[in-house]
Motif scaffolding. Sequence first.
Motif, PDB file in Angstrom:
ATOM      1  N   CYS A   1      11.186  99.988 -32.244  1.00 17.30           N
ATOM      2  CA  CYS A   1      12.575  99.977 -31.802  1.00 17.30           C
ATOM      3  C   CYS A   1      12.670 100.676 -30.443  1.00 17.30           C
ATOM      4  O   CYS A   1      12.478 101.897 -30.370  1.00 17.30           O
ATOM      5  CB  CYS A   1      13.458 100.686 -32.826  1.00 17.30           C
ATOM      6  N   PRO A   2      12.954  99.966 -29.363  1.00 18.73           N
ATOM      7  CA  PRO A   2      13.016 100.619 -28.056  1.00 18.73           C
ATOM      8  C   PRO A   2      14.120 101.667 -27.962  1.00 18.73           C
ATOM      9  O   PRO A   2      13.967 102.694 -27.295  1.00 18.73           O
ATOM     10  CB  PRO A   2      13.262  99.456 -27.082  1.00 18.73           C
ATOM     11  N   TRP A   3      15.232 101.407 -28.645  1.00 22.94           N
ATOM     12  CA  TRP A   3      16.308 102.410 -28.656  1.00 22.94           C
ATOM     13  C   TRP A   3      15.827 103.714 -29.290  1.00 22.94           C
ATOM     14  O   TRP A   3      16.298 104.797 -28.932  1.00 22.94           O
ATOM     15  CB  TRP A   3      17.512 101.877 -29.423  1.00 22.94           C
ATOM     16  N   CYS A   4      14.889 103.598 -30.220  1.00 26.20           N
ATOM     17  CA  CYS A   4      14.388 104.795 -30.895  1.00 26.20           C
ATOM     18  C   CYS A   4      13.532 105.645 -29.951  1.00 26.20           C
ATOM     19  O   CYS A   4      13.536 106.876 -30.055  1.00 26.20           O
ATOM     20  CB  CYS A   4      13.596 104.406 -32.146  1.00 26.20           C
ATOM     21  N   TRP A   5      12.773 104.994 -29.056  1.00 27.46           N
ATOM     22  CA  TRP A   5      12.009 105.785 -28.083  1.00 27.46           C
ATOM     23  C   TRP A   5      12.971 106.516 -27.150  1.00 27.46           C
ATOM     24  O   TRP A   5      12.805 107.700 -26.871  1.00 27.46           O
ATOM     25  CB  TRP A   5      11.061 104.902 -27.293  1.00 27.46           C
ATOM     26  N   LEU A   6      14.006 105.814 -26.703  1.00 31.43           N
ATOM     27  CA  LEU A   6      15.033 106.483 -25.905  1.00 31.43           C
ATOM     28  C   LEU A   6      15.652 107.631 -26.695  1.00 31.43           C
ATOM     29  O   LEU A   6      15.851 108.730 -26.169  1.00 31.43           O
ATOM     30  CB  LEU A   6      16.127 105.486 -25.523  1.00 31.43           C
ATOM     31  N   GLY A   7      15.953 107.366 -27.977  1.00 32.77           N
ATOM     32  CA  GLY A   7      16.563 108.389 -28.816  1.00 32.77           C
ATOM     33  C   GLY A   7      15.681 109.604 -28.983  1.00 32.77           C
ATOM     34  O   GLY A   7      16.168 110.740 -28.967  1.00 32.77           O
ATOM     35  N   LEU A   8      14.369 109.386 -29.143  1.00 32.49           N
ATOM     36  CA  LEU A   8      13.451 110.506 -29.306  1.00 32.49           C
ATOM     37  C   LEU A   8      13.389 111.340 -28.036  1.00 32.49           C
ATOM     38  O   LEU A   8      13.408 112.579 -28.098  1.00 32.49           O
ATOM     39  CB  LEU A   8      12.055 110.004 -29.682  1.00 32.49           C
ATOM     40  N   ARG A   9      13.305 110.698 -26.887  1.00 35.39           N
ATOM     41  CA  ARG A   9      13.285 111.434 -25.626  1.00 35.39           C
ATOM     42  C   ARG A   9      14.567 112.243 -25.447  1.00 35.39           C
ATOM     43  O   ARG A   9      14.540 113.411 -25.031  1.00 35.39           O
ATOM     44  CB  ARG A   9      13.114 110.454 -24.453  1.00 35.39           C
ATOM     45  N   ARG A  10      15.689 111.630 -25.763  1.00 37.92           N
ATOM     46  CA  ARG A  10      16.970 112.310 -25.558  1.00 37.92           C
ATOM     47  C   ARG A  10      17.202 113.431 -26.550  1.00 37.92           C
ATOM     48  O   ARG A  10      17.693 114.509 -26.177  1.00 37.92           O
ATOM     49  CB  ARG A  10      18.103 111.282 -25.619  1.00 37.92           C
TER      50      ARG A  10
ATOM     51  N   ARG B   1      17.646  93.608 -23.020  1.00 37.02           N
ATOM     52  CA  ARG B   1      16.392  93.995 -22.379  1.00 37.02           C
ATOM     53  C   ARG B   1      16.642  94.604 -21.007  1.00 37.02           C
ATOM     54  O   ARG B   1      16.051  95.632 -20.656  1.00 37.02           O
ATOM     55  CB  ARG B   1      15.485  92.771 -22.255  1.00 37.02           C
ATOM     56  N   GLN B   2      17.524  94.000 -20.242  1.00 35.58           N
ATOM     57  CA  GLN B   2      17.838  94.527 -18.919  1.00 35.58           C
ATOM     58  C   GLN B   2      18.465  95.911 -19.010  1.00 35.58           C
ATOM     59  O   GLN B   2      18.139  96.816 -18.221  1.00 35.58           O
ATOM     60  CB  GLN B   2      18.770  93.557 -18.192  1.00 35.58           C
ATOM     61  N   HIS B   3      19.342  96.075 -19.994  1.00 38.58           N
ATOM     62  CA  HIS B   3      19.970  97.392 -20.187  1.00 38.58           C
ATOM     63  C   HIS B   3      18.939  98.434 -20.599  1.00 38.58           C
ATOM     64  O   HIS B   3      18.945  99.568 -20.104  1.00 38.58           O
ATOM     65  CB  HIS B   3      21.066  97.287 -21.245  1.00 38.58           C
ATOM     66  N   LEU B   4      18.039  98.051 -21.494  1.00 33.84           N
ATOM     67  CA  LEU B   4      16.993  98.965 -21.952  1.00 33.84           C
ATOM     68  C   LEU B   4      16.052  99.361 -20.819  1.00 33.84           C
ATOM     69  O   LEU B   4      15.664 100.530 -20.701  1.00 33.84           O
ATOM     70  CB  LEU B   4      16.193  98.312 -23.082  1.00 33.84           C
ATOM     71  N   GLU B   5      15.693  98.404 -19.993  1.00 32.51           N
ATOM     72  CA  GLU B   5      14.784  98.708 -18.889  1.00 32.51           C
ATOM     73  C   GLU B   5      15.418  99.697 -17.917  1.00 32.51           C
ATOM     74  O   GLU B   5      14.752 100.609 -17.417  1.00 32.51           O
ATOM     75  CB  GLU B   5      14.375  97.416 -18.182  1.00 32.51           C
ATOM     76  N   ALA B   6      16.708  99.536 -17.670  1.00 35.85           N
ATOM     77  CA  ALA B   6      17.414 100.461 -16.790  1.00 35.85           C
ATOM     78  C   ALA B   6      17.522 101.847 -17.428  1.00 35.85           C
ATOM     79  O   ALA B   6      17.285 102.871 -16.769  1.00 35.85           O
ATOM     80  CB  ALA B   6      18.811  99.921 -16.464  1.00 35.85           C
ATOM     81  N   ALA B   7      17.860 101.879 -18.721  1.00 33.35           N
ATOM     82  CA  ALA B   7      17.961 103.170 -19.426  1.00 33.35           C
ATOM     83  C   ALA B   7      16.598 103.837 -19.521  1.00 33.35           C
ATOM     84  O   ALA B   7      16.484 105.061 -19.421  1.00 33.35           O
ATOM     85  CB  ALA B   7      18.553 102.957 -20.819  1.00 33.35           C
ATOM     86  N   GLY B   8      15.546 103.028 -19.706  1.00 35.06           N
ATOM     87  CA  GLY B   8      14.199 103.572 -19.804  1.00 35.06           C
ATOM     88  C   GLY B   8      13.754 104.261 -18.529  1.00 35.06           C
ATOM     89  O   GLY B   8      13.073 105.292 -18.574  1.00 35.06           O
ATOM     90  N   GLU B   9      14.129 103.704 -17.398  1.00 32.89           N
ATOM     91  CA  GLU B   9      13.751 104.317 -16.124  1.00 32.89           C
ATOM     92  C   GLU B   9      14.268 105.746 -16.028  1.00 32.89           C
ATOM     93  O   GLU B   9      13.576 106.632 -15.521  1.00 32.89           O
ATOM     94  CB  GLU B   9      14.300 103.478 -14.966  1.00 32.89           C
ATOM     95  N   ALA B  10      15.483 105.974 -16.526  1.00 32.69           N
ATOM     96  CA  ALA B  10      16.073 107.315 -16.471  1.00 32.69           C
ATOM     97  C   ALA B  10      15.317 108.313 -17.342  1.00 32.69           C
ATOM     98  O   ALA B  10      15.340 109.523 -17.076  1.00 32.69           O
ATOM     99  CB  ALA B  10      17.537 107.253 -16.897  1.00 32.69           C
ATOM    100  N   GLU B  11      14.629 107.814 -18.377  1.00 21.59           N
ATOM    101  CA  GLU B  11      13.875 108.685 -19.279  1.00 21.59           C
ATOM    102  C   GLU B  11      12.371 108.592 -19.027  1.00 21.59           C
ATOM    103  O   GLU B  11      11.581 109.066 -19.841  1.00 21.59           O
ATOM    104  CB  GLU B  11      14.175 108.304 -20.738  1.00 21.59           C
ATOM    105  N   ASN B  12      11.998 107.966 -17.915  1.00 23.82           N
ATOM    106  CA  ASN B  12      10.589 107.773 -17.562  1.00 23.82           C
ATOM    107  C   ASN B  12       9.851 106.967 -18.624  1.00 23.82           C
ATOM    108  O   ASN B  12       8.698 107.237 -18.958  1.00 23.82           O
ATOM    109  CB  ASN B  12       9.884 109.124 -17.337  1.00 23.82           C
TER     110      ASN B  12
END
Length: 222
Positions: free
Chosen positions: A13-22, A76-87
Amino acid sequence: MTINLEMVSDVVCPWCWLGLRRVTSAIEIFGAEKIDFRMRPFQLDASIPSQGVDYKEYMKNKFGDTSKDNKWVQMRQHLEAAGEAENIPFRFEDIPIRPNTFNAHRIIRWAQGQSVDGKSLGPRAAEALFHAYFKRHKDIGDTKILLNIAEQVGLIPEVVEKLFNEDADIKPLQDEEAFYRNLGVSGVPTFIANGKYAIQGAQEVTSLVTFLEQVEAGPPDM
């Protein structure tokens, strides 16, 4: 007061990787010494066979033609943009396999029982699995790859291999996942504090800090 914070997630789940970082950042801001943080299992699709399936075909069946401007393309586009902010370097086009994640959750469960400096290795194992899947495009349903990841996070590969060949943990893990589904968890990531309070989604760091502050304050502010 120590807050018992659980993150229910799946490692594909890509949102979960973002969630873990945050949530990791939020815990540091709030005060890591006040948090007991644990990972909890959730399979987004337990029907996937153990050998996995072709990623592009799977996503096409789920979202339709991914070459067109549909829901998945926008997400996907939204995730890629959000991912950049979290490296986080999301590159979905290069993912070859959509794996079954049950054995990956077993790795996290075993890591959860180990600790370094008083902190469970569960979150470290989850981070390593996210990294392997989304950045290195590894098949995290493959036992050999999981053994390498286990070693990276501090587990003993020979012990993990022995555990894989046994089934003592399978029913407890299934029961644990069922417990969170029965609580009403239907999407991930979901964060549960002290078994009472929950917040869902890859929330911003400030929202997670506020959530932890409200849990610490207790009723009636929740």
